[in-house]
Motif scaffolding. Structure first.
Motif, PDB file in Angstrom:
ATOM      1  N   LEU A  89       0.857  -1.184   0.000  1.00 37.46           N
ATOM      2  CA  LEU A  89       0.000   0.000   0.000  1.00 37.46           C
ATOM      3  C   LEU A  89       0.895   1.236   0.000  1.00 37.46           C
ATOM      4  N   THR A  90       0.880   1.997  -1.092  1.00 36.59           N
ATOM      5  CA  THR A  90       1.778   3.168  -1.155  1.00 36.59           C
ATOM      6  C   THR A  90       1.399   4.192  -0.102  1.00 36.59           C
ATOM      7  N   HIS A  91       0.091   4.373   0.126  1.00 37.47           N
ATOM      8  CA  HIS A  91      -0.390   5.201   1.232  1.00 37.47           C
ATOM      9  C   HIS A  91      -1.881   4.985   1.394  1.00 37.47           C
ATOM     10  N   ALA A  92      -2.441   5.595   2.442  1.00 31.75           N
ATOM     11  CA  ALA A  92      -3.793   5.211   2.855  1.00 31.75           C
ATOM     12  C   ALA A  92      -4.887   6.097   2.256  1.00 31.75           C
ATOM     13  N   ASP A  93      -4.593   6.848   1.184  1.00 29.76           N
ATOM     14  CA  ASP A  93      -5.632   7.672   0.546  1.00 29.76           C
ATOM     15  C   ASP A  93      -6.692   6.788  -0.119  1.00 29.76           C
ATOM     16  N   ALA A  94      -7.898   7.388  -0.294  1.00 28.37           N
ATOM     17  CA  ALA A  94      -9.042   6.619  -0.800  1.00 28.37           C
ATOM     18  C   ALA A  94      -8.807   6.052  -2.199  1.00 28.37           C
TER      19      ALA A  94
ATOM     20  N   LEU B 147      -0.140  -7.045   4.389  1.00 26.73           N
ATOM     21  CA  LEU B 147      -0.347  -5.681   3.926  1.00 26.73           C
ATOM     22  C   LEU B 147       0.878  -4.846   4.284  1.00 26.73           C
ATOM     23  N   VAL B 148       1.613  -4.399   3.272  1.00 27.41           N
ATOM     24  CA  VAL B 148       2.870  -3.686   3.505  1.00 27.41           C
ATOM     25  C   VAL B 148       2.609  -2.191   3.620  1.00 27.41           C
ATOM     26  N   THR B 149       3.034  -1.624   4.748  1.00 22.82           N
ATOM     27  CA  THR B 149       2.910  -0.178   4.945  1.00 22.82           C
ATOM     28  C   THR B 149       3.911   0.216   6.026  1.00 22.82           C
ATOM     29  N   THR B 150       3.840   1.492   6.438  1.00 21.22           N
ATOM     30  CA  THR B 150       4.702   1.971   7.522  1.00 21.22           C
ATOM     31  C   THR B 150       3.886   2.019   8.823  1.00 21.22           C
ATOM     32  N   TYR B 151       4.540   2.402   9.894  1.00 17.96           N
ATOM     33  CA  TYR B 151       3.862   2.470  11.194  1.00 17.96           C
ATOM     34  C   TYR B 151       2.704   3.464  11.151  1.00 17.96           C
ATOM     35  N   LEU B 152       2.935   4.625  10.515  1.00 20.58           N
ATOM     36  CA  LEU B 152       1.860   5.617  10.409  1.00 20.58           C
ATOM     37  C   LEU B 152       0.733   5.089   9.522  1.00 20.58           C
TER      38      LEU B 152
ATOM     39  N   ALA C  61      11.949  -0.230  -0.610  1.00 19.07           N
ATOM     40  CA  ALA C  61      11.043   0.865  -0.240  1.00 19.07           C
ATOM     41  C   ALA C  61      11.780   2.191  -0.396  1.00 19.07           C
ATOM     42  N   VAL C  62      11.091   3.149  -1.033  1.00 19.04           N
ATOM     43  CA  VAL C  62      11.731   4.413  -1.412  1.00 19.04           C
ATOM     44  C   VAL C  62      10.854   5.571  -0.928  1.00 19.04           C
ATOM     45  N   ALA C  63      11.485   6.636  -0.425  1.00 16.14           N
ATOM     46  CA  ALA C  63      10.742   7.861  -0.089  1.00 16.14           C
ATOM     47  C   ALA C  63      10.623   8.695  -1.359  1.00 16.14           C
ATOM     48  N   PRO C  64       9.410   8.919  -1.864  1.00  9.81           N
ATOM     49  CA  PRO C  64       9.279   9.706  -3.098  1.00  9.81           C
ATOM     50  C   PRO C  64       9.467  11.202  -2.814  1.00  9.81           C
ATOM     51  N   PRO C  65       9.844  11.989  -3.845  1.00  8.64           N
ATOM     52  CA  PRO C  65      10.105  13.417  -3.605  1.00  8.64           C
ATOM     53  C   PRO C  65       8.846  14.238  -3.368  1.00  8.64           C
ATOM     54  N   THR C  66       7.699  13.796  -3.918  1.00  6.54           N
ATOM     55  CA  THR C  66       6.428  14.496  -3.657  1.00  6.54           C
ATOM     56  C   THR C  66       5.416  13.475  -3.145  1.00  6.54           C
TER      57      THR C  66
ATOM     58  N   PRO D 207       2.057  11.398   4.799  1.00  5.81           N
ATOM     59  CA  PRO D 207       3.411  11.143   5.309  1.00  5.81           C
ATOM     60  C   PRO D 207       3.818   9.679   5.314  1.00  5.81           C
ATOM     61  N   GLU D 208       2.854   8.768   5.228  1.00  5.58           N
ATOM     62  CA  GLU D 208       3.220   7.345   5.217  1.00  5.58           C
ATOM     63  C   GLU D 208       3.619   6.862   3.816  1.00  5.58           C
ATOM     64  N   THR D 209       3.577   7.757   2.832  1.00  6.80           N
ATOM     65  CA  THR D 209       3.784   7.327   1.439  1.00  6.80           C
ATOM     66  C   THR D 209       5.116   6.617   1.258  1.00  6.80           C
ATOM     67  N   THR D 210       5.049   5.432   0.677  1.00  8.73           N
ATOM     68  CA  THR D 210       6.236   4.631   0.411  1.00  8.73           C
ATOM     69  C   THR D 210       6.186   4.152  -1.036  1.00  8.73           C
ATOM     70  N   ALA D 211       7.063   4.713  -1.859  1.00  8.74           N
ATOM     71  CA  ALA D 211       7.215   4.229  -3.228  1.00  8.74           C
ATOM     72  C   ALA D 211       8.057   2.954  -3.175  1.00  8.74           C
ATOM     73  N   MET D 212       8.260   2.327  -4.341  1.00 11.03           N
ATOM     74  CA  MET D 212       8.980   1.044  -4.323  1.00 11.03           C
ATOM     75  C   MET D 212       9.709   0.833  -5.654  1.00 11.03           C
ATOM     76  N   PHE D 213      10.926   0.271  -5.546  1.00 12.64           N
ATOM     77  CA  PHE D 213      11.718  -0.034  -6.740  1.00 12.64           C
ATOM     78  C   PHE D 213      11.905  -1.537  -6.838  1.00 12.64           C
ATOM     79  N   ASP D 214      11.525  -2.073  -7.993  1.00 11.21           N
ATOM     80  CA  ASP D 214      11.723  -3.496  -8.278  1.00 11.21           C
ATOM     81  C   ASP D 214      12.984  -3.626  -9.133  1.00 11.21           C
ATOM     82  N   PRO D 215      14.072  -4.153  -8.563  1.00  9.21           N
ATOM     83  CA  PRO D 215      15.350  -4.162  -9.290  1.00  9.21           C
ATOM     84  C   PRO D 215      15.389  -5.176 -10.429  1.00  9.21           C
ATOM     85  N   VAL D 216      14.432  -6.088 -10.491  1.00  6.67           N
ATOM     86  CA  VAL D 216      14.418  -7.059 -11.603  1.00  6.67           C
ATOM     87  C   VAL D 216      13.815  -6.403 -12.843  1.00  6.67           C
ATOM     88  N   GLY D 217      12.608  -5.861 -12.701  1.00  3.00           N
ATOM     89  CA  GLY D 217      12.004  -5.150 -13.829  1.00  3.00           C
ATOM     90  C   GLY D 217      12.567  -3.746 -13.996  1.00  3.00           C
ATOM     91  N   ARG D 218      13.358  -3.287 -13.016  1.00  2.02           N
ATOM     92  CA  ARG D 218      13.852  -1.900 -12.933  1.00  2.02           C
ATOM     93  C   ARG D 218      12.680  -0.914 -13.030  1.00  2.02           C
TER      94      ARG D 218
END
Ligand SMILES: [Fe+2]
Ligand SMILES: [Fe+2]
Length: 265
Positions: free
Chosen positions: A75-80, A98-103, A136-141, A145-156
Protein backbone atom coordinates in the motif's frame (compact mmCIF):
# COMPACT_ATOMS: atom_id res chain seq x y z
CA UNK A 1 -15.66 11.57 -19.22
CA UNK A 2 -18.54 11.91 -16.72
CA UNK A 3 -17.80 9.08 -14.30
CA UNK A 4 -14.80 6.96 -13.25
CA UNK A 5 -13.98 4.18 -15.72
CA UNK A 6 -12.10 0.90 -15.33
CA UNK A 7 -10.04 -0.12 -18.37
CA UNK A 8 -8.76 -3.56 -19.33
CA UNK A 9 -5.63 -4.55 -17.42
CA UNK A 10 -2.40 -4.24 -19.42
CA UNK A 11 0.94 -6.04 -19.32
CA UNK A 12 4.06 -3.94 -18.69
CA UNK A 13 6.81 -6.57 -18.67
CA UNK A 14 6.90 -10.34 -18.31
CA UNK A 15 5.82 -10.18 -14.65
CA UNK A 16 4.25 -6.75 -14.21
CA UNK A 17 0.68 -5.68 -14.97
CA UNK A 18 -1.32 -2.46 -14.63
CA UNK A 19 -4.91 -2.22 -13.38
CA UNK A 20 -5.81 1.10 -14.96
CA UNK A 21 -8.76 3.36 -14.25
CA UNK A 22 -9.53 7.02 -14.92
CA UNK A 23 -11.19 9.62 -12.76
CA UNK A 24 -12.86 12.73 -14.23
CA UNK A 25 -11.56 15.99 -12.75
CA UNK A 26 -14.24 18.60 -13.56
CA UNK A 27 -12.79 21.53 -15.46
CA UNK A 28 -9.32 20.02 -15.67
CA UNK A 29 -9.68 16.73 -17.53
CA UNK A 30 -8.86 13.32 -16.12
CA UNK A 31 -6.51 11.62 -13.68
CA UNK A 32 -5.20 8.08 -14.07
CA UNK A 33 -5.67 5.87 -11.01
CA UNK A 34 -3.38 2.85 -11.37
CA UNK A 35 -2.77 -0.23 -9.28
CA UNK A 36 -0.12 -2.78 -10.27
CA UNK A 37 0.54 -6.49 -9.96
CA UNK A 38 3.99 -8.10 -9.86
CA UNK A 39 3.31 -11.73 -10.63
CA UNK A 40 6.60 -13.11 -9.30
CA UNK A 41 7.34 -16.02 -6.97
CA UNK A 42 5.40 -14.23 -4.19
CA UNK A 43 2.84 -12.10 -6.06
CA UNK A 44 2.55 -8.46 -4.98
CA UNK A 45 -0.43 -6.17 -5.57
CA UNK A 46 0.48 -2.47 -5.40
CA UNK A 47 -2.60 -0.51 -4.18
CA UNK A 48 -6.24 -1.43 -4.56
CA UNK A 49 -7.99 1.13 -6.79
CA UNK A 50 -11.22 3.09 -6.43
CA UNK A 51 -14.17 1.89 -4.33
CA UNK A 52 -16.55 3.27 -6.96
CA UNK A 53 -15.12 0.78 -9.49
CA UNK A 54 -15.09 -2.25 -7.19
CA UNK A 55 -16.76 -4.66 -9.59
CA UNK A 56 -14.47 -3.76 -12.50
CA UNK A 57 -11.36 -3.73 -10.31
CA UNK A 58 -12.04 -7.19 -8.87
CA UNK A 59 -12.92 -8.50 -12.34
CA UNK A 60 -9.62 -7.27 -13.81
CA UNK A 61 -7.67 -8.60 -10.81
CA UNK A 62 -9.25 -12.05 -11.18
CA UNK A 63 -8.31 -12.06 -14.87
CA UNK A 64 -4.66 -11.66 -13.86
CA UNK A 65 -4.45 -13.88 -10.78
CA UNK A 66 -6.44 -15.90 -8.28
CA UNK A 67 -6.29 -13.42 -5.36
CA UNK A 68 -5.81 -16.37 -2.98
CA UNK A 69 -2.29 -16.58 -4.46
CA UNK A 70 -1.40 -12.98 -3.55
CA UNK A 71 1.28 -12.88 -0.84
CA UNK A 72 1.70 -9.12 -0.46
CA UNK A 73 -0.41 -5.98 -0.83
CA UNK A 74 1.98 -3.05 -1.04
CA UNK A 75 0.00 0.00 0.00
CA UNK A 76 1.78 3.17 -1.16
CA UNK A 77 -0.39 5.20 1.23
CA UNK A 78 -3.79 5.21 2.85
CA UNK A 79 -5.63 7.67 0.55
CA UNK A 80 -9.04 6.62 -0.80
CA UNK A 81 -7.76 6.23 -4.38
CA UNK A 82 -5.25 3.61 -3.14
CA UNK A 83 -7.31 1.79 -0.53
CA UNK A 84 -10.69 1.75 -2.32
CA UNK A 85 -10.95 -2.03 -2.55
CA UNK A 86 -8.55 -2.96 0.25
CA UNK A 87 -11.10 -4.69 2.49
CA UNK A 88 -12.45 -6.68 -0.48
CA UNK A 89 -8.95 -7.70 -1.59
CA UNK A 90 -7.93 -8.69 1.96
CA UNK A 91 -10.97 -10.97 2.09
CA UNK A 92 -10.16 -12.52 -1.28
CA UNK A 93 -6.46 -12.84 -0.44
CA UNK A 94 -6.23 -14.50 2.99
CA UNK A 95 -2.55 -15.34 2.45
CA UNK A 96 -1.49 -11.75 1.76
CA UNK A 97 0.26 -9.40 4.22
CA UNK A 98 -0.35 -5.68 3.93
CA UNK A 99 2.87 -3.69 3.51
CA UNK A 100 2.91 -0.18 4.94
CA UNK A 101 4.70 1.97 7.52
CA UNK A 102 3.86 2.47 11.19
CA UNK A 103 1.86 5.62 10.41
CA UNK A 104 0.11 3.80 7.57
CA UNK A 105 -0.82 1.07 10.06
CA UNK A 106 -2.34 3.70 12.35
CA UNK A 107 -4.48 5.11 9.54
CA UNK A 108 -5.56 1.67 8.36
CA UNK A 109 -6.49 0.72 11.92
CA UNK A 110 -8.91 3.66 11.95
CA UNK A 111 -10.49 2.18 8.81
CA UNK A 112 -11.03 -1.14 10.56
CA UNK A 113 -8.26 -3.05 8.78
CA UNK A 114 -7.10 -5.96 10.98
CA UNK A 115 -3.63 -5.01 12.20
CA UNK A 116 -2.34 -8.60 12.28
CA UNK A 117 -2.37 -8.47 8.45
CA UNK A 118 0.10 -5.56 8.45
CA UNK A 119 3.83 -5.96 7.68
CA UNK A 120 5.95 -2.89 8.38
CA UNK A 121 8.53 -1.74 5.83
CA UNK A 122 10.17 1.70 5.98
CA UNK A 123 11.93 3.62 3.18
CA UNK A 124 15.44 2.25 2.74
CA UNK A 125 14.38 -1.28 3.74
CA UNK A 126 13.87 -4.21 1.38
CA UNK A 127 11.08 -6.76 1.18
CA UNK A 128 12.06 -10.30 0.17
CA UNK A 129 9.37 -11.60 -2.21
CA UNK A 130 11.17 -14.79 -3.22
CA UNK A 131 12.60 -13.95 -6.63
CA UNK A 132 13.46 -10.30 -5.89
CA UNK A 133 14.05 -7.79 -3.12
CA UNK A 134 11.69 -4.82 -3.40
CA UNK A 135 13.25 -1.60 -2.14
CA UNK A 136 11.04 0.86 -0.24
CA UNK A 137 11.73 4.41 -1.41
CA UNK A 138 10.74 7.86 -0.09
CA UNK A 139 9.28 9.71 -3.10
CA UNK A 140 10.11 13.42 -3.60
CA UNK A 141 6.43 14.50 -3.66
CA UNK A 142 3.54 13.03 -1.67
CA UNK A 143 0.30 14.03 0.02
CA UNK A 144 0.44 11.64 2.98
CA UNK A 145 3.41 11.14 5.31
CA UNK A 146 3.22 7.35 5.22
CA UNK A 147 3.78 7.33 1.44
CA UNK A 148 6.24 4.63 0.41
CA UNK A 149 7.21 4.23 -3.23
CA UNK A 150 8.98 1.04 -4.32
CA UNK A 151 11.72 -0.03 -6.74
CA UNK A 152 11.72 -3.50 -8.28
CA UNK A 153 15.35 -4.16 -9.29
CA UNK A 154 14.42 -7.06 -11.60
CA UNK A 155 12.00 -5.15 -13.83
CA UNK A 156 13.85 -1.90 -12.93
CA UNK A 157 10.38 -0.47 -12.39
CA UNK A 158 9.85 2.47 -10.03
CA UNK A 159 6.37 2.35 -8.47
CA UNK A 160 6.30 6.02 -7.59
CA UNK A 161 2.94 6.39 -5.73
CA UNK A 162 1.41 9.87 -6.27
CA UNK A 163 4.75 11.23 -7.50
CA UNK A 164 5.00 11.84 -11.29
CA UNK A 165 1.21 12.01 -11.63
CA UNK A 166 -0.36 14.36 -14.18
CA UNK A 167 -3.73 15.96 -14.83
CA UNK A 168 -4.43 15.18 -18.49
CA UNK A 169 -7.04 16.26 -21.07
CA UNK A 170 -8.10 12.67 -21.83
CA UNK A 171 -7.13 9.05 -21.12
CA UNK A 172 -4.08 7.73 -23.00
CA UNK A 173 -2.34 4.36 -22.90
CA UNK A 174 1.27 5.55 -22.65
CA UNK A 175 2.83 8.75 -21.37
CA UNK A 176 4.92 9.02 -24.56
CA UNK A 177 1.64 9.63 -26.47
CA UNK A 178 1.11 12.88 -24.54
CA UNK A 179 2.43 16.07 -26.20
CA UNK A 180 5.51 17.30 -24.31
CA UNK A 181 4.00 20.58 -23.15
CA UNK A 182 0.72 18.94 -22.08
CA UNK A 183 2.69 16.42 -20.03
CA UNK A 184 4.82 19.13 -18.40
CA UNK A 185 1.84 21.35 -17.52
CA UNK A 186 -0.22 18.38 -16.34
CA UNK A 187 2.58 17.09 -14.11
CA UNK A 188 3.30 20.49 -12.59
CA UNK A 189 -0.41 21.08 -11.94
CA UNK A 190 -0.70 17.71 -10.20
CA UNK A 191 2.52 18.17 -8.23
CA UNK A 192 1.34 21.52 -6.84
CA UNK A 193 -2.11 20.07 -5.99
CA UNK A 194 -0.72 16.93 -4.38
CA UNK A 195 2.24 18.57 -2.65
CA UNK A 196 1.20 22.17 -1.85
CA UNK A 197 4.15 22.34 0.57
CA UNK A 198 6.59 22.42 -2.39
CA UNK A 199 6.72 26.22 -2.05
CA UNK A 200 8.13 25.85 1.47
CA UNK A 201 10.65 23.14 0.74
CA UNK A 202 14.40 23.27 1.25
CA UNK A 203 15.52 23.25 -2.40
CA UNK A 204 18.83 21.47 -1.79
CA UNK A 205 17.06 18.70 0.12
CA UNK A 206 14.43 18.38 -2.60
CA UNK A 207 17.12 18.20 -5.31
CA UNK A 208 18.86 15.47 -3.30
CA UNK A 209 15.60 13.48 -3.28
CA UNK A 210 15.39 13.73 -7.08
CA UNK A 211 19.05 12.71 -7.34
CA UNK A 212 18.45 9.59 -5.21
CA UNK A 213 15.64 8.57 -7.57
CA UNK A 214 17.88 9.16 -10.61
CA UNK A 215 20.54 6.92 -9.06
CA UNK A 216 18.07 4.01 -9.04
CA UNK A 217 18.49 4.02 -12.84
CA UNK A 218 14.88 2.96 -13.36
CA UNK A 219 13.77 1.60 -16.70
CA UNK A 220 10.16 2.70 -16.21
CA UNK A 221 8.20 4.99 -13.94
CA UNK A 222 4.94 3.38 -12.85
CA UNK A 223 3.06 6.19 -11.13
CA UNK A 224 -0.33 5.80 -9.51
CA UNK A 225 -1.46 8.80 -11.56
CA UNK A 226 0.31 8.68 -14.93
CA UNK A 227 0.11 6.22 -17.83
CA UNK A 228 3.14 3.96 -18.34
CA UNK A 229 6.34 6.02 -18.69
CA UNK A 230 9.06 4.04 -20.50
CA UNK A 231 12.84 4.47 -20.38
CA UNK A 232 12.83 7.40 -22.84
CA UNK A 233 10.74 9.42 -20.39
CA UNK A 234 12.54 8.68 -17.12
CA UNK A 235 15.02 11.59 -17.35
CA UNK A 236 12.52 14.13 -18.82
CA UNK A 237 10.06 13.31 -16.03
CA UNK A 238 12.77 13.67 -13.36
CA UNK A 239 13.60 17.09 -14.82
CA UNK A 240 9.95 18.19 -14.79
CA UNK A 241 9.53 17.09 -11.18
CA UNK A 242 12.79 18.82 -10.23
CA UNK A 243 11.26 22.11 -11.43
CA UNK A 244 8.01 21.69 -9.47
CA UNK A 245 8.94 24.01 -6.56
CA UNK A 246 9.14 26.88 -9.13
CA UNK A 247 5.65 26.20 -10.55
CA UNK A 248 2.81 28.56 -9.59
CA UNK A 249 0.69 27.14 -6.77
CA UNK A 250 -2.60 25.56 -7.78
CA UNK A 251 -5.68 27.57 -6.88
CA UNK A 252 -8.91 25.64 -7.28
CA UNK A 253 -12.09 27.19 -8.72
CA UNK A 254 -14.66 28.83 -6.47
CA UNK A 255 -18.28 27.66 -6.43
CA UNK A 256 -19.41 29.89 -9.33
CA UNK A 257 -16.51 28.78 -11.53
CA UNK A 258 -17.12 25.13 -10.61
CA UNK A 259 -20.77 25.40 -11.63
CA UNK A 260 -19.72 26.87 -14.99
CA UNK A 261 -17.23 24.03 -15.48
CA UNK A 262 -19.81 21.37 -14.60
CA UNK A 263 -22.36 22.92 -16.96
CA UNK A 264 -19.77 22.96 -19.78
CA UNK A 265 -18.65 19.34 -19.16
FE1 LIG B 1 -2.41 10.57 -2.29
FE1 LIG C 1 -3.21 9.09 -5.20
Amino acid sequence: MQAPEMMDATQIDDRTFCLNSWLPVPGFGVLAVNSYLIKGEQPVLVDTGLAGLREGFMRELHKLIDPANLRWIWLTHADADHTGNLVEVLKAAPNARLVTTYLGMGKLGMMGVPLHRVYLVNPGQQLDVGDRYLLAVAPPTFDAPETTAMFDPVGRNLFSADSFGALLPEPVKQARDIPEDTLRQGMLAWATVDAPWLKMVDLAGYAAGIRRLRELDANRILSSHLPLADATLVEPLLEILASAPDAPPFVGPDQAALEQMMAAA
